[in-house]
Design a protein around this motif. Structure first.
Motif: not given
Lengths: 329, 649
Positions: A77-83, A292-298
């Motif tokens: 949905q275009g949301d990379l999640g919280p940092s 920061d999981v979401n940042a690495v994933m992004a």
């Protein structure tokens, strides 16, 4: 039209690969430790409800599989999640840093490719000449050169040059001046000036392998029957080289450069740390250190998409250059 | 076209071949020197720390010392001895890189062989797995995992495992590519037919044959792994302090390049030295494992010797070759591909130049076109329409090529450019030598393609070679050859690569061309059937020498040289009983680097006399135009052919 269908098929094949790789990386980063260590150990202690709220915001209170699922549905949905960093928006952050990194990665790839073609073709055409020996030995030198060592060396060269001149001739730190020049032209010149040394680093460590490849591919073509027949027709050597040899000898390099995109990107990560750019490399290291999981994933998602787009681009270019592929597919 | 030195076995699978590989590697001086350097570096890293007075983690009272007698490489700001640290760092880097290479070699080989051997779904799945690893930058994943393991105290082994897990793909891709090709080879099919299990075939038959490519790619991988590990340590996710690695040493020295340069330069130079030596070793191994590549700056030398000509050349002789010699410089010594060739071709005449592969016929043709590789040395004389071709300057040679002398190559599948249209390539042949417009050249191209029998020629101008069949492509090449009404067409095995029915069509096209243009044709072939159909005269070559020449009737009806007889006997013929077994010449052609003394055919000859292995036979005239080189021809006439050739069972 054929090419569009071909591109779509390639993208479809890439999706399962992406799913598996993101899942594995997600597991690895999620298991790498607690991103809130620093918050928990802060003195004086932070109230427990703040920590619980943080845990809930980052989804740390859920099982890993649930977290991956949330991440995946969010991304679609275009949301990379919280940092982990409350004030940072991952999308914005990646966007600006990607611009900074791609700026010099693309230019460096372009320069390195042109240089590799020139050097490779000249070495092949003048095989065993002093020029070939010179190019071959420089090629070997840069193939063996650690990128970070070369970067530090160039940076030091820049610093000493500036010291010698008594003023800043060449920028050695950062991706732009802290206080940007007022005019647009000045800003562009400022950005370009900061790019010089990192770009040279990236060009030098990448062109060597490509020029070796271009040399052998050109030698293959020079020994081919159709080049012999073109010569037997009475064509000038220059025409044979330009029209028959070069044209076919260039296509394999397209694939090699596309496949090497990840290597160039890795080189950029190292180069950026030396020149202290706030680009993708810096963001990766920062995010890993901050768990920061979401940042690495992004980051990885962007890199993977870039790789896929690059390979797709290379395939299309290859098809455009080689009529055999164009018709068969 | 095979103007290359005779082929050498390409795969190395037996102990004897491995010895040859080793010998070739030792001759590669740079690679041998690099190996010595690498061994010294390894000794320095593994034995050095045992002998050196400081440990890598020992803090001495001398901090920030430049290189001196006590600290040959200086010390850092904490007082660590840099020599001890560099030794330790090199040790760690080498340990990691070698483990990575070993791990990647095992995993990559197994996956590569399985994918290449089973193909189909297995291959597709495994290649998707490879894709998986190619999608993400290795360094990012390694950094993530390196960070995970940083606190676990696993040291170099964990880093090696992570890097090996990320780097096996390059080996797998190389191995798979080779195995895909090997799978269809006879020895694999034979093993399968004998009922060997798949596992046994892969281990016993395939593995030894991919050993060469594996060795090369794994060697290169060691260098890649060193660079990856040091880069990883440099950004802080590899080897962790208090232990050290070359990358970590450079990282720590970053800010001190100006003040304590020794800290920066020494570790960096060691990385450079290691990676450089490994790359040179890899290069040497590649050359040693693939001996078909000749090395060395050999240039072509022309030694025109018109003085060797003693006989007058009649007016109707178009091409006159005298004492032609072509020698290739190769690693194993000089290869005399053509030895003392004399040959005449009259205007409009079709001469068949016959011989086994490696007999020097294609090399002679390449010499006539000036298309020999730089490793060849040419001497003797080739006069074409009164002009000496040996040593002719390139610009003048170019004006002859394609206009007066044209050539048709063996394999039409590879002799047309794949990326240019047929119309382009034919029209170009016209335009090079006739200053006409594009439109005129295209018209002429249609006409030429019509002449050689390409249906609907006008509409096929825009097609690419891959849209044509082999026979059609060869017609296109013939159309290009006759574009400028040449005096001589050299056809080098023009039908060998084609099906039998297509062969006949292409021959018919050539015959029609000859009648239409009156060009002389030098037809190079090993197929006597083709010669019988088209040639006026026949010249037979063996081991670089002309051994018999005469009119087609003379050579076919009264072959004088035992080799020619053997060739004729080995052709299947309709006028012989079908149950009669086909005769084959015993033995195989000699190695050109180790030619027997005397007659080169003697070892295979059934009528040889003792003198044959010492005296080189000269061509002896038998009739006005029929000459043959055999010792048994001069002292006494040969017995009738029927009695000299042994009875067939």
């Amino acid at each position: 039209m054929e090419i569009v269908g071909f591109a779509l098929r390639r993208l479809l094949v890439a999706i399962p690969v992406l799913l598996v790789s993101t899942f594995l990386i997600f597991l690895a980063v999620a298991k790498s430790g607690d991103p809130l260590t620093e918050l928990r150990e802060r003195q004086p202690p932070v109230p427990p409800h703040t920590i619980t709220a943080e845990e809930a915001r980052l989804g740390l209170d859920q099982p890993v599989l649930q977290r991956y699922w949330n991440w995946l549905t969010g991304v679609i949905q275009g949301d990379l999640g919280p940092s982990v960093d409350r004030n940072a928006d991952i999308g914005m952050e990646i966007g600006s840093r990607l611009g900074i990194t791609m700026r010099f990665v693309l230019i460096a790839m372009l320069i390195a490719a042109v240089l590799a073609i020139l050097v490779g073709v000249v070495s092949a055409v003048r095989q065993y000449s002093w020029l070939d020996y010179l190019f071959t030995s420089t090629g070997f030198l840069f193939l063996a050169m650690p990128s970070f060592w070369l970067a530090v060396l160039l940076k030091q060269g820049g610093i000493e040059l500036n010291a010698l001149a008594g003023r800043t001739l060449i920028y050695t730190v950062g991706d732009s001046s802290v206080i940007p020049p007022p005019t647009l032209g000045g800003r562009i010149a400022d950005l370009a000036g900061h790019m010089i040394l990192p770009t040279i680093t990236l060009v030098l460590i990448n062109f060597a392998a490509w020029s070796r490849f271009q040399r052998s591919s050109m030698l293959d073509v020079l020994g081919s029957d159709y080049v012999k027949l073109a010569t037997a027709k009475g064509l000038r050597r220059r025409t044979v080289l330009r029209k028959y040899a070069l044209r076919t000898a260039l296509t394999p390099l397209v694939t090699v450069i596309a496949l090497d995109f990840t290597a160039v990107f890795a080189g950029a990560v190292v180069t950026e740390t030396v020149f202290q750019w706030r680009g993708m490399g810096d963001y990766l290291l920062e995010s890993i250190n901050g768990r920061d999981v979401n940042a690495v994933m992004a980051w990885l998602l962007v890199a993977a998409v870039a790789v896929i787009v690059f390979n797709l681009f290379a395939d299309i270019l290859y098809a455009a250059l080689d009529p055999r592929i164009r018709r068969v597919r | 076209m095979s103007a290359d030195p005779p082929p050498v076995p390409a795969t190395a699978a037996t102990p004897g071949q491995w010895r040859a590989v080793l010998a070739r590697f030792r001759r590669h001086r740079l690679a041998a020197a690099a190996l010595v350097v690498l061994v010294l570096v390894a000794l320095f890293a593994f034995v050095g720390p045992l002998l050196w007075r400081y440990g890598h983690d020992e803090i001495t009272p001398d901090n920030s010392q430049p290189p001196s007698a006590i600290h040959p490489l200086g010390t850092d700001s904490l007082g660590h001895d840099l020599l001890a640290q560099v030794m330790r760092g090199t040790q760690q880097s080498l340990l990691i890189a070698l483990t990575v290479a070993l791990g990647a070699a095992v995993v990559g080989t197994v996956i590569g062989i399985v994918a290449g051997y089973y193909r189909g779904t297995t291959d597709a799945l495994l290649m998707r797995l490879v894709d998986l690893f190619l999608t993400v930058p290795t360094i990012a994943v390694a950094a993530v995992l390196g960070h995970n393991f940083a606190g676990s105290g696993g040291g170099w082994v964990l880093i090696a495992v992570v890097l090996a897990a990320l780097m096996w793909t390059s080996v797998a891709r190389v191995v798979r590519g080779v195995v895909l090709g090997l799978r269809e080879r006879e020895f694999v099919s034979a093993a399968r037919a004998l009922g060997s299990s798949d596992l046994r075939i892969m281990a016993r038959h395939i593995l030894p044959n991919v050993a060469g490519p594996i060795i090369v790619s794994v060697t290169i991988l060691v260098a890649t792994a060193i660079l990856a590990e040091t880069a990883l340590s440099f950004i802080g996710f590899g080897v962790q302090p208090p232990d050290t690695s070359l990358g970590l040493l450079v990282a720590n020295a970053q800010s001190a390049v100006a003040t304590r340069p020794w800290l920066f330069y020494f570790p960096g130079l060691v990385i450079l030295l290691i990676a450089l030596s490994i790359n040179f070793i890899g290069d040497g191994l590649r050359d040693a494992l693939d001996p078909t590549q000749t090395k060395g700056p050999r240039r072509r030398r022309y030694l025109a010797q018109p003085a060797a000509r003693t006989d007058a050349v009649p007016d109707d002789v178009l091409l006159s070759v005298r004492d032609l010699r072509v020698v290739f410089a190769a690693d194993g010594g000089d290869v005399p591909a053509v030895r003392h060739l004399d040959l005449d071709l009259r205007r409009g005449e079709v001469v068949g130049l016959v011989g086994e592969s490696g007999s020097g016929k294609s090399v002679s043709a390449a010499a006539m076109m000036g298309l020999l590789p730089p490793t060849a040395t040419v001497s003797g004389s080739i006069r074409f329409a009164g002009q000496e071709l040996v040593g002719l300057a390139e610009p003048r040679f170019r004006r002859l090529r394609g206009s007066r002398i044209a050539m048709v190559f063996q394999d039409p599948m590879s002799s047309l450019s794949p990326v240019h249209t047929i119309g382009d390539q034919v029209a170009e042949a016209v335009r090079i030598h006739q200053g006409c417009s594009r439109a005129e050249a295209r018209e002429r191209a249609v006409e030429l393609l019509d002449t050689v029998g390409i249906p609907d020629a006008r509409n096929r101008l825009g097609d690419y070679p891959h849209q044509f069949s082999g026979g059609m492509r060869q017609r296109v090449v013939i159309a290009m050859a006759i574009a400028n009404d040449p005096d001589l067409i050299i056809a080098d095995e023009p039908t060998t690569a084609l099906d039998v029915t297509v062969q006949a069509q292409v021959l018919a096209a050539l015959r029609a061309v000859r009648e239409r243009t009156g060009a002389a044709i030098l037809m190079i072939t090993h197929d006597l059937g083709i010669v019988a159909e088209i040639a006026d005269r026949i010249a037979v070559m063996y081991a670089g020498r002309l051994v018999e020449v005469g009119t087609a009737a003379e050579v076919f009806d009264h072959p004088a040289m035992p080799y020619t007889r053997g060739l004729l006997e080995s052709v299947p013929r309709l006028d012989r009983p079908a149950d009669e077994e086909l005769w084959a010449i015993p033995g195989s052609p000699p190695t050109m680097t180790a030619l027997p003394a005397g007659c080169a055919f003697a070892p295979r000859c059934t009528v040889r006399v003792p003198d044959c292995s010492t005296v080189v036979p000269e061509l002896v005239p038998l009739t006005a135009g029929h000459r043959a080189a055999c010792l048994r021809l001069t002292p006494e006439p040969l017995p009738e052919p029927t009695t000299t050739i042994p009875e067939r069972p």
